[in-house]
Design an enzyme around this catalytic site. Structure first.
Site, PDB file in Angstrom:
ATOM      1  N   ASP A 263     -15.796   0.329   6.408  1.00 27.42           N
ATOM      2  CA  ASP A 263     -14.671   1.077   5.861  1.00 27.42           C
ATOM      3  C   ASP A 263     -14.725   1.048   4.331  1.00 27.42           C
ATOM      4  OD1 ASP A 263     -13.781  -1.528   5.382  1.00 27.42           O
ATOM      5  OD2 ASP A 263     -11.706  -1.075   5.878  1.00 27.42           O
TER       6      ASP A 263
ATOM      7  N   SER B 145      -8.235   0.380   1.262  1.00 28.55           N
ATOM      8  CA  SER B 145      -8.846   0.056   2.548  1.00 28.55           C
ATOM      9  C   SER B 145      -9.436   1.298   3.207  1.00 28.55           C
ATOM     10  CB  SER B 145      -7.821  -0.636   3.452  1.00 28.55           C
ATOM     11  OG  SER B 145      -8.427  -1.143   4.608  1.00 28.55           O
ATOM     12  N   HIS B 146      -8.999   1.603   4.431  1.00 26.18           N
ATOM     13  CA  HIS B 146      -9.545   2.732   5.190  1.00 26.18           C
ATOM     14  C   HIS B 146      -8.704   3.997   5.047  1.00 26.18           C
ATOM     15  CE1 HIS B 146      -6.499   0.818   7.684  1.00 26.18           C
ATOM     16  NE2 HIS B 146      -6.323   1.991   8.261  1.00 26.18           N
TER      17      HIS B 146
ATOM     18  N   LYS C 139      -4.340  -6.263  -1.447  1.00 23.96           N
ATOM     19  CA  LYS C 139      -4.441  -7.328  -0.447  1.00 23.96           C
ATOM     20  C   LYS C 139      -4.388  -8.644  -1.219  1.00 23.96           C
ATOM     21  CE  LYS C 139      -6.912  -4.580   2.961  1.00 23.96           C
ATOM     22  NZ  LYS C 139      -8.163  -4.354   3.751  1.00 23.96           N
TER      23      LYS C 139
ATOM     24  N   HIS D 218     -11.971  -5.376  12.189  1.00 20.86           N
ATOM     25  CA  HIS D 218     -11.879  -6.621  11.413  1.00 20.86           C
ATOM     26  C   HIS D 218     -12.451  -7.745  12.287  1.00 20.86           C
ATOM     27  CE1 HIS D 218      -9.345  -5.349   8.016  1.00 20.86           C
ATOM     28  NE2 HIS D 218      -8.677  -4.601   8.875  1.00 20.86           N
TER      29      HIS D 218
ATOM     30  N   ASP E 203     -14.216  -4.501   4.745  1.00 13.90           N
ATOM     31  CA  ASP E 203     -13.763  -5.594   5.604  1.00 13.90           C
ATOM     32  C   ASP E 203     -13.649  -5.195   7.075  1.00 13.90           C
ATOM     33  OD1 ASP E 203     -11.427  -4.096   5.564  1.00 13.90           O
ATOM     34  OD2 ASP E 203     -10.199  -5.621   4.588  1.00 13.90           O
ATOM     35  N   ARG E 204     -14.063  -3.950   7.400  1.00 10.66           N
ATOM     36  CA  ARG E 204     -14.072  -3.520   8.800  1.00 10.66           C
ATOM     37  C   ARG E 204     -15.426  -2.916   9.139  1.00 10.66           C
ATOM     38  NH1 ARG E 204      -9.527  -0.088  10.949  1.00 10.66           N
ATOM     39  NH2 ARG E 204     -10.240   1.433   9.426  1.00 10.66           N
TER      40      ARG E 204
ATOM     41  N   ARG F 116       0.830  -1.209   0.000  1.00  9.28           N
ATOM     42  CA  ARG F 116       0.000   0.000   0.000  1.00  9.28           C
ATOM     43  C   ARG F 116       0.858   1.249   0.000  1.00  9.28           C
ATOM     44  NH1 ARG F 116      -4.439   0.213   4.617  1.00  9.28           N
ATOM     45  NH2 ARG F 116      -4.499  -1.967   3.971  1.00  9.28           N
TER      46      ARG F 116
ATOM     47  N   ASP G  13     -13.288  -0.581   1.934  1.00 11.34           N
ATOM     48  CA  ASP G  13     -13.348  -1.812   1.133  1.00 11.34           C
ATOM     49  C   ASP G  13     -14.209  -2.894   1.777  1.00 11.34           C
ATOM     50  OD1 ASP G  13     -11.395  -2.259   3.143  1.00 11.34           O
ATOM     51  OD2 ASP G  13     -10.388  -3.779   1.931  1.00 11.34           O
TER      52      ASP G  13
END
Length: 459
Positions: free
Chosen positions: A238, A105-106, A115, A325, A242-243, A17, A240
């Site tokens: 978030d 992501s966030h 990822k 997560h 996943d959170r 990232r 993407d």
């Protein structure tokens, strides 16, 4: 083949990232694809999944990544725009030999990254560094792989719905203009109860608020919707998907470790004595609660890939992090799908009386700070942790060094660790009362000051 050197800050512990145009670009995406395809091919694989989130740079990154992968002779099944969990799902359901999700992501809109799964497992740590080494040496396989575009959206929604087992709540949902928006909008049409969805349109500029549910400021819009509509629960995601973050009917944040404790309260009735994993940032109250419920609380390193790997090792049915997560191996695949976690959270609340306010109030009480994040250069942050650790060791501190330093005192504990995804240090303190919390904060500030680090203003 021409070697490729990645910027030293982008090959992180559990993903790749960086800042678009500064530390990561489409050339990096193509080179990563070539290295990844090479590793998959040498492991006997033939086909991988690729997906991307709603960031403005993601389509171009996806195109470059796919070119890199197919140049090694590996075939790609592209699942297109969606959340990271949908990409993970595709690896299992399409039975591919790995997958890559293009996502920031966030992180803020100017970030992007990748990822990675090799086979059915997360690619992290030494495996990510090995991809970098392959690229640096230009040691790529060659071939002519093909690309197939596969729409698995409806199939993914059906899978999410399979484990719904709840009463009808009034729920507010906030995908935060992230990649989970369309899936949330499709899902709620088929859930019991009433549902209010905001910010469901994917917008890579994140116009309403930053897509990070661990920061309370980002939950203010959701709190207002819960108040306006008289909702029982609010759920946020978030960038993407996943959170997850949650608030109760009173507008109070239900933090990640508190959500996990509520989920464990339901799960341990079905799987008594099971190990439940949480990261080093989790409250001691969580570990005490799991033990009280007859489970086996396990403290482990922060990081979605690290947690998933530990779950496999311990055969844990449930795990989670303060960052939101949440991982279910029980009835699911063991990866972090925030929408699925939301379903299981609603199930758990339903099975334990249906009142999230009461469930939150019933958890062991402690006084603590949220995650405190403060800037620290990517090239210096791990060195700071080493310096603090040495300083503490010289003073005989009682500490857990599994991930940064978690220092225990008579008052409680404080934590300092380096983020693996941002140029920040992360701190947290927890005590039985305000006086104890003040002493822990002072101890943390003292350690930072002694190592010539400016303490965050909110300490």
């Amino acid at each position: 083949m021409v070697p490729h050197i990645f910027h030293p800050t982008v090959l992180r512990e559990y993903d790749v990232r960086g800042i678009v145009g500064e530390t990561v670009d489409t050339d990096d995406a193509r080179a990563l694809g070539m290295a990844f395809g090479t590793h998959v091919k040498r492991a006997g694989g033939k086909i991988v999944s690729v997906g991307y989130d709603g960031r403005l740079s993601s389509p171009a990154f996806s195109e470059a990544l796919i070119k890199g992968i197919t140049s090694t002779g590996i075939n790609v099944q592209c699942v297109g725009l969606g959340g990271t969990p949908m990409l993970y799902y595709s690896v299992f359901e399409l039975d591919t030999d790995g997958g890559i999700m293009i996502t920031g992501s966030h992180n803020p809109p100017n970030y992007n990254g990748f990822k990675i799964m090799l086979g059915k497992k997360p690619c992290f740590g030494a495996a990510i560094q090995a991809l970098g080494k392959t690229a640096a040496e230009g040691d790529f396989e060659t071939g002519n792989g093909g690309v197939e575009y596969v729409d698995i959206f409806d199939q993914y929604i059906e899978r999410l719905l399979r484990d719904v087992d709840m009463d009808g709540f009034k729920v507010a949902w906030d995908p935060a203009n992230g990649a989970a928006g369309p899936a949330v909008a499709a899902l709620v049409k088929r859930l019991p109860g009433e549902h209010v969805v905001i910010n469901a349109e994917i917008d890579g500029t994140f116009p309403n608020h930053h897509a990070d549910p661990t920061v309370e400021e980002n939950l203010e819009q959701l709190k207002e919707v819960v108040r306006e509509h008289g909702c029982d629960i609010g759920l946020s995601f978030d960038g993407d998907g996943d959170r997850i973050g949650a608030i109760d009917a009173k507008g109070r944040v239900v933090w990640g470790d508190q959500m996990l404790a509520i989920m464990a309260g339901d799960l341990l009735k079905t799987v008594p004595g099971a190990p439940i994993i949480a990261d080093v940032k989790a409250s001691q109250a969580f570990f005490d609660r799991v033990e009280e419920l007859g489970g086996k609380p396990i403290m482990w390193k922060t990081g979605h890939s690290l947690i998933k790997d530990k779950m496999v090792e311990l055969e844990a049915p449930l795990a989670g992090e303060m960052s939101g997560h949440i991982f279910y191996k029980h009835k699911f695949y063991g990866h972090d799908d925030a929408i699925y976690a939301g379903i299981r959270f609603l199930n758990a609340v339903s099975k334990q009386g249906g009142d999230l306010v009461k469930l939150k109030d019933g958890l062991p009480q402690a006084v603590n700070t949220p995650e405190l994040r403060f800037d620290c250069d990517d090239t210096k942050k791990f060195g700071v942790i080493d310096e603090v650790k040495k300083w503490l060791e010289a003073r005989g501190a009682v500490m857990n060094t599994i991930d940064g330093v978690r220092v225990s005192t008579d008052d409680g504990w404080w934590l300092l660790r380096a983020s693996n995804t941002q140029a920040v240090l992360v701190a947290r303190c927890e005590a039985a009362d305000e006086a104890g919390l003040a002493r822990l904060k002072e101890a943390l500030v003292e350690a930072l000051t002694a190592c010539e680090v400016n303490a965050p203003s909110d300490l």
